[in-house]
Design an enzyme around this catalytic site. Structure first.
Site, PDB file in Angstrom:
ATOM      1  N   GLY A  26       3.161  21.044  18.836  1.00 14.45           N
ATOM      2  CA  GLY A  26       3.338  22.070  17.821  1.00 14.45           C
ATOM      3  C   GLY A  26       3.887  23.377  18.350  1.00 14.45           C
ATOM      4  N   CYS A  86       9.420   3.772  -9.883  1.00 14.75           N
ATOM      5  CA  CYS A  86      10.850   3.729  -9.577  1.00 14.75           C
ATOM      6  C   CYS A  86      11.541   2.818 -10.587  1.00 14.75           C
ATOM      7  CB  CYS A  86      11.067   3.223  -8.155  1.00 14.75           C
ATOM      8  SG  CYS A  86      12.792   2.850  -7.771  1.00 14.75           S
ATOM      9  N   CYS A 146      12.990  -0.409  -8.412  1.00  9.50           N
ATOM     10  CA  CYS A 146      12.145  -1.381  -7.715  1.00  9.50           C
ATOM     11  C   CYS A 146      10.699  -1.361  -8.221  1.00  9.50           C
ATOM     12  CB  CYS A 146      12.181  -1.147  -6.203  1.00  9.50           C
ATOM     13  SG  CYS A 146      11.184   0.245  -5.663  1.00  9.50           S
ATOM     14  N   CYS A 184      13.473   5.708  -6.101  1.00  5.52           N
ATOM     15  CA  CYS A 184      13.014   5.986  -4.743  1.00  5.52           C
ATOM     16  C   CYS A 184      14.041   6.842  -4.007  1.00  5.52           C
ATOM     17  CB  CYS A 184      12.861   4.685  -3.950  1.00  5.52           C
ATOM     18  SG  CYS A 184      11.508   3.651  -4.497  1.00  5.52           S
ATOM     19  N   CYS A 238      13.674   1.006  -1.054  1.00  2.94           N
ATOM     20  CA  CYS A 238      13.921   0.532  -2.411  1.00  2.94           C
ATOM     21  C   CYS A 238      14.705  -0.794  -2.367  1.00  2.94           C
ATOM     22  CB  CYS A 238      14.722   1.587  -3.174  1.00  2.94           C
ATOM     23  SG  CYS A 238      14.716   1.370  -4.955  1.00  2.94           S
TER      24      CYS A 238
END
Lengths: 292, 260
Positions: free
Chosen positions: A29, A238, A241, A263, A269
């Site tokens: 970080g 979606c 899909c 998606c 997808c």
């Protein structure tokens, strides 16, 4: 490609960047300064991510590049072609097949594994920048872990919107020590960063910073006890899909309020559709004139 | 070191030079819990330099500032580590600037401004932070409706109140004030002084108030130090110094005030 070194950058530059990466991995970080180079595309187009990728890529690697979750957008296509040209490595659109995934704005839906590396393109690496313009001061705040102002921002969100309205680049605490900007990924993806088996590297070309989250590291999204972190949800599945647990893009389909939710991760997808999943395929309509 | 076990702040030989220019020279005093010390003098006499040296903002060239913390331990301000000093500054101490824009975050709402110190020391319940911010707004006589408003929409007097609330929310023991009523009109000044005096008494705050306005110290300060060219030329109880000045410079200062 003749006339260029493998992966475009010269070996000294790659070494310099690798040293920065090693330091970044050692201090999760923490933003490590590095000598960012001119790349053959403008700052803001992924120069940081490209330099990180160029320093870690080898001849046996398989590269995937995504932009907003998609493999076929301009930025993704040109970066993928750039590395195909300068390294000759195999490229792919399949998440599972790739050993290095360079990304802008998304983490793939399919969980990543320990033998993969995720490289983020970062525009603004400093999460404290919005409240403190001085670099000397933000560095000191990181050094002393003075992170109270991050919660001031979240407080302000709740006071203004009644909830934490920050929806992308949502700040996280890494390894219980450094507050980090996760790059402009949606907060939907934040939980995926926590204890991810893959190494995550972040490159900011213009700001000349590299930082990292090593595998299996604590990544906690900042929040309040009475306003806990929440990721986005959608009413719809979606349209292509039928997935109900992936990040959806809203696509406007006509000028009468019609839109589709699909998606954003194109590979995810497509794979679901190949496996036989289907959505309604129909646009959703909103608004008064959409009724007839 | 335990010569004055109960003093809040012990200052000895405090000196700050800027190259050849003297900011303040050989200043020393004791400040006791609940006591308000006024520092007066003309512009350029080193008042603000002294305040900055006392409050940990500006490292002195020589001299020491010792602070007795809540646990009774004496801390040498410039010998302790920087994190420790910064922690003291945002919990045990407050700093009220002359220009509230220096002490208030102008880009976040009043509530967030007041809550900042709470969040800095680990408050993580939004409801509690908000309730505390509201309570402090009432104490400094601000309208609760303005809690979510931006500081830039506030008047000068309101901004100064906000700055005071933002400092006092961490229940400090010592507050440094630099011309707290500077730039405000007379009626607002009077109300603010009233408020400050009440808060100082209610909370048992110790304070160092720097000002060139003798009326302010007359109302607020128990003791007075008069500065000239970086040095303290006269000290004593406020009324004593103002009513019976001994040093020629103090006499000049007191006689320069228009009598109304």
């Amino acid at each position: 490609m003749r006339g260029y070194n493998f992966a475009y950058l010269d070996e000294q530059t790659k070494r310099m960047i690798r040293r920065a990466i090693l330091k970044a991995v050692a201090v999760p970080g923490y933003q490590v300064p590095f000598g960012s180079r001119e790349m053959p595309l403008p700052f803001g187009w992924g120069t940081g991510g490209i330099q990180v990728t160029a320093s870690i890529i080898g001849a046996d690697d398989v590269l995937k590049v995504i932009d907003q979750g998609a493999d076929d957008t301009t930025n993704a296509v040109s970066i993928r072609r750039f590395f195909a040209l300068t390294t000759g490595v195999r490229t792919t659109e399949e998440t599972a097949e790739a050993s290095i995934i360079q990304t802008r704005h998304r983490i793939p839906e399919k969980p990543l594994t320990a033998d993969q590396i995720l490289v983020y393109q970062v525009p603004i690496p400093e999460p404290l920048r919005w409240l403190e313009a001085r670099e000397t001061e933000t560095r000191k705040m990181h050094a002393l872990a003075e992170y109270g102002v991050m919660h001031v921002k979240l407080y302000e969100d709740i006071a203004t919107h009644g909830r934490i309205a920050t929806s992308y680049n949502y700040p996280v605490l890494v390894n219980e020590r450094h507050v980090m900007a996760p790059s402009p990924i949606p907060k939907f993806d934040n939980p995926k960063m926590d204890h991810m088996p893959a190494l995550q590297l972040f490159g900011a070309g213009r700001e000349k910073r590299i930082y990292a989250v090593p595998p299996y590291t604590d990544v906690k999204s900042l929040d309040f006890e009475d306003y806990p972190f929440e990721k986005q949800t959608w009413e719809h599945a979606c349209a292509l899909c039928g997935s109900r647990d992936s990040y959806l893009d809203e696509v406007v389909t006509d000028d009468r309020g019609g839109r589709m939710f699909v998606c954003s991760d194109t590979d995810y997808c497509a794979e679901r559709r190949d496996a036989g999943h289907v959505g309604t395929g129909a646009p959703v309509t909103y608004g008064a004139d959409a009724a007839e | 070191m335990s010569e004055h076990p109960q003093t809040l702040l012990t200052v000895t030989g405090l000196t700050r030079h800027f190259g050849r220019v003297v900011g303040c020279e050989d200043v020393g005093f004791d400040l006791w819990p609940g006591e308000v010390l006024g520092v007066v003098g003309e512009s350029g006499s080193g008042k603000t330099t002294l305040l900055n040296c006392l409050s940990g903002i500006l490292e002195p060239t020589a001299g020491t500032v010792s602070y007795t913390d809540r646990t009774g331990q004496v801390q040498d301000l410039y010998a302790i580590s920087e994190p420790r000093r910064r922690f003291l500054m945002r919990t045990d101490w407050g700093m009220v600037h002359q220009n509230p824009r220096d002490g208030v975050r102008m880009r976040v709402s009043a509530g967030a401004n007041i809550g900042e110190r709470l969040m800095a020391v680990g408050a993580r319940r939004y409801g509690d932070i908000r309730a505390e911010a509201g309570a402090w707004m009432e104490r400094v006589e601000m309208d609760l409706d303005r809690m979510d408003d931006m500081p830039r929409t506030f008047s000068g007097g309101m901004l100064q109140r906000l700055q005071i609330a933002r400092n006092l929310v961490s229940k400090p023991r010592l507050v440094f004030m630099d011309e707290p009523t500077g730039g405000l009109d007379v009626s607002v000044q009077a109300r603010l002084l009233d408020l400050l005096r009440r808060l100082v008494t209610d909370l048992g705050l110790a304070a160092v108030v720097v000002t060139h306005d003798l009326a302010v110290v007359r109302l607020l300060a128990h003791r007075l130090a008069v500065m000239r060219r970086g040095r303290v030329v006269e000290t004593g109880l406020t009324d004593q110094v103002l009513d019976d000045p001994q040093h020629p410079y103090t006499q000049l200062l007191v006689s320069s005030v228009l009598q109304t």
